[in-house]
Scaffold this active site. Structure first.
Site, PDB file in Angstrom:
ATOM      1  N   ASN A  24     -13.083  -3.156   1.940  1.00 24.80           N
ATOM      2  CA  ASN A  24     -14.113  -2.131   2.037  1.00 24.80           C
ATOM      3  C   ASN A  24     -14.998  -2.255   0.804  1.00 24.80           C
ATOM      4  OD1 ASN A  24     -13.037  -1.037   4.455  1.00 24.80           O
ATOM      5  ND2 ASN A  24     -11.477   0.031   3.268  1.00 24.80           N
ATOM      6  N   ASP A  54       0.853  -1.193   0.000  1.00 29.76           N
ATOM      7  CA  ASP A  54       0.000   0.000   0.000  1.00 29.76           C
ATOM      8  C   ASP A  54       0.889   1.243   0.000  1.00 29.76           C
ATOM      9  OD1 ASP A  54      -3.220   0.523   0.925  1.00 29.76           O
ATOM     10  OD2 ASP A  54      -1.815   2.202   1.079  1.00 29.76           O
ATOM     11  N   ILE A  55       0.476   2.256  -0.752  1.00 29.02           N
ATOM     12  CA  ILE A  55       1.272   3.488  -0.874  1.00 29.02           C
ATOM     13  C   ILE A  55       1.269   4.284   0.434  1.00 29.02           C
ATOM     14  CG2 ILE A  55      -0.544   5.058  -1.694  1.00 29.02           C
ATOM     15  CD1 ILE A  55       1.450   5.909  -3.914  1.00 29.02           C
ATOM     16  N   VAL A 109     -10.922   3.028  -4.029  1.00 26.10           N
ATOM     17  CA  VAL A 109     -10.479   2.607  -5.371  1.00 26.10           C
ATOM     18  C   VAL A 109     -11.456   1.530  -5.865  1.00 26.10           C
ATOM     19  CG1 VAL A 109      -8.620   1.637  -6.756  1.00 26.10           C
ATOM     20  CG2 VAL A 109      -8.068   3.099  -4.798  1.00 26.10           C
ATOM     21  N   HIS A 164      -7.042  -5.904   1.831  1.00 29.32           N
ATOM     22  CA  HIS A 164      -5.888  -5.393   2.570  1.00 29.32           C
ATOM     23  C   HIS A 164      -5.387  -6.510   3.490  1.00 29.32           C
ATOM     24  CE1 HIS A 164      -6.921  -0.933   2.064  1.00 29.32           C
ATOM     25  NE2 HIS A 164      -8.052  -1.519   1.709  1.00 29.32           N
ATOM     26  N   HIS A 168     -10.230  -5.216  -3.818  1.00 28.30           N
ATOM     27  CA  HIS A 168      -8.920  -5.528  -3.234  1.00 28.30           C
ATOM     28  C   HIS A 168      -9.103  -5.910  -1.775  1.00 28.30           C
ATOM     29  CE1 HIS A 168      -9.733  -1.218  -2.952  1.00 28.30           C
ATOM     30  NE2 HIS A 168      -9.108  -1.236  -1.783  1.00 28.30           N
TER      31      HIS A 168
HETATM   32  P1  AMP Z   1      -9.784   1.329  -0.025  1.00 28.34           P
HETATM   33  O1  AMP Z   1      -9.972   2.633   0.691  1.00 28.34           O
HETATM   34  O2  AMP Z   1     -10.209   0.128   0.739  1.00 28.34           O
HETATM   35  O3  AMP Z   1     -10.371   1.399  -1.427  1.00 28.34           O
HETATM   36  O4  AMP Z   1      -8.222   1.146  -0.187  1.00 28.34           O
HETATM   37  C1  AMP Z   1      -7.470   1.789  -1.169  1.00 28.34           C
HETATM   38  C2  AMP Z   1      -6.036   1.719  -0.751  1.00 28.34           C
HETATM   39  O5  AMP Z   1      -5.238   1.924  -1.899  1.00 28.34           O
HETATM   40  C3  AMP Z   1      -5.621   2.771   0.280  1.00 28.34           C
HETATM   41  O6  AMP Z   1      -5.099   2.108   1.442  1.00 28.34           O
HETATM   42  C4  AMP Z   1      -4.561   3.591  -0.459  1.00 28.34           C
HETATM   43  O7  AMP Z   1      -3.506   3.990   0.395  1.00 28.34           O
HETATM   44  C5  AMP Z   1      -4.085   2.622  -1.512  1.00 28.34           C
HETATM   45  N1  AMP Z   1      -3.545   3.202  -2.736  1.00 28.34           N
HETATM   46  C6  AMP Z   1      -4.069   4.221  -3.466  1.00 28.34           C
HETATM   47  N2  AMP Z   1      -3.303   4.469  -4.547  1.00 28.34           N
HETATM   48  C7  AMP Z   1      -2.287   3.571  -4.508  1.00 28.34           C
HETATM   49  C8  AMP Z   1      -1.168   3.301  -5.349  1.00 28.34           C
HETATM   50  N3  AMP Z   1      -0.928   4.021  -6.456  1.00 28.34           N
HETATM   51  N4  AMP Z   1      -0.327   2.302  -5.002  1.00 28.34           N
HETATM   52  C9  AMP Z   1      -0.543   1.568  -3.880  1.00 28.34           C
HETATM   53  N5  AMP Z   1      -1.588   1.773  -3.042  1.00 28.34           N
HETATM   54  C10 AMP Z   1      -2.441   2.766  -3.347  1.00 28.34           C
END
Ligand code: AMP
Length: 117
Positions: A90, A33-34, A99, A105, A103
Site C-alpha cells: 500500500n 503480521d500482528i 505504517v 505483505h 513493506h
Molecule cells: P499497511 O496498512 O499496508 O501499512 O500495513 C500495516 C500492517 O502492519 C497491518 O497489516 C498491521 O496489522 C501490521 N502491524 C501493525 N503493527 C504491527 C506490529 N507491531 N507487528 C506486526 N505487524 C503490525
C-alpha cells in the site's frame, strides 16, 4: 515528507519492540503480521529508512532494491503455506498504508479471491 524514525516498524527494526520474526539479512527483515488477514501473512521490510514503495524506488541503490526483492521471493518460497501467494504494498494513505515504513505483505495459505476496489 521526512521519514519518521519513531514509526512502529522502525522501532521493531531497532529491537525496541517485539515481533514474531521470520527472516533477517542485510537488506530485509520479515515478521508475521500482528493482525493476519490470511493463514500466511508476512510483512517484509527493507532495512533502510524508506517511507513507501515510491520512496524506496527513488532513493535505494540497485543493490538494496535487488536484495530486498530477492528476500521477498525467498521468504514467499520458504515460509508460505501454499505454492501460490499474493504480494501487496500500500503506497500512501489513500491506498491504505498505515505504517510509514515501506513493506510488502505476503499473503497465502488459502484462496485469495478478488482484489478489493
Ligand atoms: P499497511 O496498512 O499496508 O501499512 O500495513 C500495516 C500492517 O502492519 C497491518 O497489516 C498491521 O496489522 C501490521 N502491524 C501493525 N503493527 C504491527 C506490529 N507491531 N507487528 C506486526 N505487524 C503490525
Amino acid at each position: 515528507m521526512a521519514y519518521d524514525h519513531n514509526n512502529v516498524f522502525a522501532k521493531i527494526l531497532r529491537g525496541d519492540l517485539p515481533c514474531k520474526q521470520v527472516y533477517d539479512d542485510v537488506f530485509a527483515f520479515a515478521m508475521h503480521d500482528i493482525a493476519p488477514a490470511a493463514p500466511t501473512h508476512i510483512l517484509v521490510l527493507p532495512k533502510g529508512p524508506y517511507e513507501s514503495f515510491a520512496d524506496f524506488m527513488a532513493g535505494a541503490s540497485k543493490g538494496e532494491v535487488f536484495g530486498f526483492f530477492a528476500a521477498v521471493a525467498k521468504i514467499a518460497a520458504q515460509h508460505n503455506a501454499t505454492p501460490d501467494f499474493r504480494l501487496i504494498t500500500n503506497n500512501g494513505a489513500l491506498a491504505g498504508q498505515t505504517v510509514p515504513h515501506f513493506h510488502v505483505h505476503i499473503l497465502g495459505g488459502a484462496p485469495m479471491g478478488a482484489l478489493l476496489p
